[in-house]
Design a protein around this motif. Structure first.
Motif, PDB file in Angstrom:
ATOM      1  N   SER A  40      -9.273 -17.791  -6.855  1.00 10.03           N
ATOM      2  CA  SER A  40      -8.051 -18.202  -6.156  1.00 10.03           C
ATOM      3  C   SER A  40      -7.947 -19.720  -6.170  1.00 10.03           C
ATOM      4  O   SER A  40      -8.944 -20.418  -5.930  1.00 10.03           O
ATOM      5  CB  SER A  40      -8.058 -17.714  -4.710  1.00 10.03           C
ATOM      6  N   VAL A  41      -6.754 -20.209  -6.471  1.00 16.72           N
ATOM      7  CA  VAL A  41      -6.483 -21.651  -6.454  1.00 16.72           C
ATOM      8  C   VAL A  41      -5.377 -21.912  -5.439  1.00 16.72           C
ATOM      9  O   VAL A  41      -4.315 -21.287  -5.499  1.00 16.72           O
ATOM     10  CB  VAL A  41      -6.065 -22.170  -7.842  1.00 16.72           C
ATOM     11  N   ILE A  42      -5.636 -22.809  -4.504  1.00 18.61           N
ATOM     12  CA  ILE A  42      -4.645 -23.186  -3.487  1.00 18.61           C
ATOM     13  C   ILE A  42      -4.334 -24.668  -3.642  1.00 18.61           C
ATOM     14  O   ILE A  42      -5.245 -25.504  -3.684  1.00 18.61           O
ATOM     15  CB  ILE A  42      -5.172 -22.914  -2.067  1.00 18.61           C
ATOM     16  N   VAL A  43      -3.062 -24.985  -3.756  1.00 19.39           N
ATOM     17  CA  VAL A  43      -2.621 -26.376  -3.916  1.00 19.39           C
ATOM     18  C   VAL A  43      -1.693 -26.744  -2.764  1.00 19.39           C
ATOM     19  O   VAL A  43      -0.769 -25.988  -2.441  1.00 19.39           O
ATOM     20  CB  VAL A  43      -1.891 -26.567  -5.266  1.00 19.39           C
ATOM     21  N   SER A  44      -1.953 -27.887  -2.157  1.00 16.99           N
ATOM     22  CA  SER A  44      -1.080 -28.445  -1.126  1.00 16.99           C
ATOM     23  C   SER A  44      -0.527 -29.774  -1.613  1.00 16.99           C
ATOM     24  O   SER A  44      -1.269 -30.608  -2.161  1.00 16.99           O
ATOM     25  CB  SER A  44      -1.842 -28.646   0.187  1.00 16.99           C
ATOM     26  N   THR A  45       0.758 -29.959  -1.429  1.00 16.53           N
ATOM     27  CA  THR A  45       1.413 -31.191  -1.877  1.00 16.53           C
ATOM     28  C   THR A  45       1.093 -32.352  -0.930  1.00 16.53           C
ATOM     29  O   THR A  45       0.643 -32.149   0.204  1.00 16.53           O
ATOM     30  CB  THR A  45       2.937 -31.006  -1.926  1.00 16.53           C
ATOM     31  N   VAL A  46       1.325 -33.551  -1.402  1.00 18.59           N
ATOM     32  CA  VAL A  46       1.216 -34.763  -0.582  1.00 18.59           C
ATOM     33  C   VAL A  46       2.500 -35.564  -0.754  1.00 18.59           C
ATOM     34  O   VAL A  46       3.168 -35.478  -1.780  1.00 18.59           O
ATOM     35  CB  VAL A  46      -0.013 -35.619  -0.978  1.00 18.59           C
ATOM     36  N   LYS A  47       2.843 -36.348   0.264  1.00 16.39           N
ATOM     37  CA  LYS A  47       4.073 -37.143   0.206  1.00 16.39           C
ATOM     38  C   LYS A  47       3.832 -38.538  -0.353  1.00 16.39           C
ATOM     39  O   LYS A  47       4.686 -39.118  -1.011  1.00 16.39           O
ATOM     40  CB  LYS A  47       4.697 -37.232   1.596  1.00 16.39           C
ATOM     41  N   LYS A  48       2.641 -39.081  -0.074  1.00 18.44           N
ATOM     42  CA  LYS A  48       2.319 -40.419  -0.542  1.00 18.44           C
ATOM     43  C   LYS A  48       1.278 -40.336  -1.655  1.00 18.44           C
ATOM     44  O   LYS A  48       0.411 -39.459  -1.635  1.00 18.44           O
ATOM     45  CB  LYS A  48       1.791 -41.272   0.608  1.00 18.44           C
ATOM     46  N   PRO A  49       1.312 -41.224  -2.631  1.00 20.07           N
ATOM     47  CA  PRO A  49       0.318 -41.213  -3.709  1.00 20.07           C
ATOM     48  C   PRO A  49      -1.102 -41.266  -3.153  1.00 20.07           C
ATOM     49  O   PRO A  49      -1.411 -42.093  -2.287  1.00 20.07           O
ATOM     50  CB  PRO A  49       0.649 -42.475  -4.506  1.00 20.07           C
ATOM     51  N   SER A  50      -1.936 -40.356  -3.637  1.00 15.37           N
ATOM     52  CA  SER A  50      -3.330 -40.290  -3.201  1.00 15.37           C
ATOM     53  C   SER A  50      -4.143 -39.598  -4.281  1.00 15.37           C
ATOM     54  O   SER A  50      -3.602 -38.846  -5.093  1.00 15.37           O
ATOM     55  CB  SER A  50      -3.445 -39.530  -1.877  1.00 15.37           C
ATOM     56  N   PRO A  51      -5.463 -39.814  -4.297  1.00 15.52           N
ATOM     57  CA  PRO A  51      -6.289 -39.151  -5.305  1.00 15.52           C
ATOM     58  C   PRO A  51      -6.254 -37.632  -5.134  1.00 15.52           C
ATOM     59  O   PRO A  51      -6.113 -37.120  -4.018  1.00 15.52           O
ATOM     60  CB  PRO A  51      -7.692 -39.697  -5.016  1.00 15.52           C
ATOM     61  N   VAL A  52      -6.353 -36.913  -6.242  1.00 12.71           N
ATOM     62  CA  VAL A  52      -6.482 -35.461  -6.183  1.00 12.71           C
ATOM     63  C   VAL A  52      -7.818 -35.119  -5.535  1.00 12.71           C
ATOM     64  O   VAL A  52      -8.857 -35.695  -5.884  1.00 12.71           O
ATOM     65  CB  VAL A  52      -6.406 -34.847  -7.592  1.00 12.71           C
ATOM     66  N   THR A  53      -7.799 -34.199  -4.577  1.00 16.40           N
ATOM     67  CA  THR A  53      -9.033 -33.754  -3.936  1.00 16.40           C
ATOM     68  C   THR A  53      -9.295 -32.297  -4.299  1.00 16.40           C
ATOM     69  O   THR A  53      -8.351 -31.531  -4.554  1.00 16.40           O
ATOM     70  CB  THR A  53      -8.960 -33.900  -2.413  1.00 16.40           C
ATOM     71  N   LEU A  54     -10.557 -31.916  -4.326  1.00 17.86           N
ATOM     72  CA  LEU A  54     -10.929 -30.552  -4.691  1.00 17.86           C
ATOM     73  C   LEU A  54     -12.065 -30.066  -3.805  1.00 17.86           C
ATOM     74  O   LEU A  54     -13.088 -30.732  -3.670  1.00 17.86           O
ATOM     75  CB  LEU A  54     -11.362 -30.495  -6.161  1.00 17.86           C
ATOM     76  N   LYS A  55     -11.871 -28.900  -3.202  1.00 21.64           N
ATOM     77  CA  LYS A  55     -12.921 -28.216  -2.456  1.00 21.64           C
ATOM     78  C   LYS A  55     -13.179 -26.873  -3.127  1.00 21.64           C
ATOM     79  O   LYS A  55     -12.238 -26.192  -3.547  1.00 21.64           O
ATOM     80  CB  LYS A  55     -12.497 -27.997  -1.002  1.00 21.64           C
ATOM     81  N   SER A  56     -14.455 -26.495  -3.242  1.00 27.17           N
ATOM     82  CA  SER A  56     -14.817 -25.240  -3.908  1.00 27.17           C
ATOM     83  C   SER A  56     -15.656 -24.376  -2.981  1.00 27.17           C
ATOM     84  O   SER A  56     -16.444 -24.880  -2.180  1.00 27.17           O
ATOM     85  CB  SER A  56     -15.608 -25.516  -5.196  1.00 27.17           C
ATOM     86  N   SER A  57     -15.498 -23.072  -3.113  1.00 26.80           N
ATOM     87  CA  SER A  57     -16.322 -22.110  -2.393  1.00 26.80           C
ATOM     88  C   SER A  57     -16.594 -20.933  -3.313  1.00 26.80           C
ATOM     89  O   SER A  57     -16.029 -20.819  -4.395  1.00 26.80           O
ATOM     90  CB  SER A  57     -15.615 -21.649  -1.111  1.00 26.80           C
TER      91      SER A  57
END
Length: 282
Positions: A40-57
């Motif tokens: 499963s891949v879950i993506v949440s948008t951001v409003k301001k420019p920021s680095p892509v973050t990734l959490k895994s389980s």
């Protein structure tokens, strides 16, 4: 902020021929079948420019650096392609790695799909997917299809009834690059799978033979990884309707006529194989 969740289904190769080279990559002919096990891949948008973050389980990915993680790279590539500010990504890893089940490619496809939906991108994302992974064109729609070259989908077709599989996951993980190196330096047969007969048998509800389901990478895989051959022979002993190794290994699948028989086979295999699961075609 908008959050989107996408399934990343695995696949099985029902036979595989090596047909040549395309640059540094091998080309192939195969029949691919999407299966019900999924990450499963879950993506949440951001409003301001920021680095892509990734959490895994799920499966432990601690030995894979962030910069080498295919989901992170796909997310970065998508943001660069469509000039997006970034995003937060969560990966739930269920598909065994190093098994020939297409988990990495499917995770890439799901990541691109999730970003596309989250940011409401209308452009065609398939060209980007095909740049990022070899099996992306098939995994974008799943189902069952003939596939050639570096992942070009030929003909998709429908089954009268779903196929039920038990999949044995040997303790050793096959490294795809090492399998192909062994294939290149050894005198291994390149072809033997009869894709037309495999497809015809599946459509008509018949059983493809072991010879028709020839996988050119099985012999190099069992040369390097003894547990692959062990799983293959344990599967054979259970007399499935048909069976084989998927991709470059290490996983071995057996098709049985019902979920009940799959669960029976699963119980038998657990006595000899590290991990086993039951799934069906989708």
């Amino acid at each position: 902020m908008k959050t989107v969740k996408v399934k990343a289904n695995g696949k099985l190769n029902l036979g595989l021929n090596i047909t040549g080279r395309e640059g540094e990559y091998h080309s192939l002919d195969t029949v691919m079948c999407a299966i019900s096990i999924f990450d499963s891949v879950i993506v949440s948008t951001v409003k301001k420019p920021s680095p892509v973050t990734l959490k895994s389980s799920g499966y432990d990915l601690s030995d894979v650096s962030l910069s080498d993680n295919v989901v992170y790279k796909a997310a970065r590539a998508f943001c660069d392609e469509f000039n997006l500010p970034g995003g937060s990504v969560s990966l739930r890893k269920i598909i065994p790695a190093g098994g020939g089940l297409g988990g990495s490619s499917s995770d890439i496809v799901a990541t691109v799909k999730a970003f596309q939906k989250a940011y409401e991108i209308e452009e065609d994302v398939l060209p980007l997917i095909k740049k990022l992974c070899s099996d992306g064109e098939f995994l974008y729609e799943n189902g069952i299809a003939s596939v050639s070259g570096r992942g070009t989908v030929g003909k998709r077709f429908l089954l009268k009834e779903p196929l039920f599989f038990v999949v044995a996951v040997p303790e050793e993980k096959c490294v795809t690059a090492e399998i192909f190196k062994e294939f290149d330096r050894g005198d291994y047969p390149r072809k033997g799978c009869d894709e037309k007969n495999v497809i015809s048998s599946l459509i008509n509800g018949d059983k493809p033979t072991e010879r028709e389901l020839f996988n050119a990478l099985y012999l190099p895989a069992k040369t390097l990884y003894g547990s692959v051959e062990e799983a293959y022979e344990h599967m054979r002993e259970l007399s499935p309707d048909f069976f084989g190794m998927t991709g470059s290994g290490s996983c071995v699948y057996g098709c049985f006529s019902s979920p009940e028989l799959c669960r029976w086979a699963e119980d038998k295999l657990r006595r000899n194989v590290k991990e086993v699961f039951v799934c069906e075609s989708i």
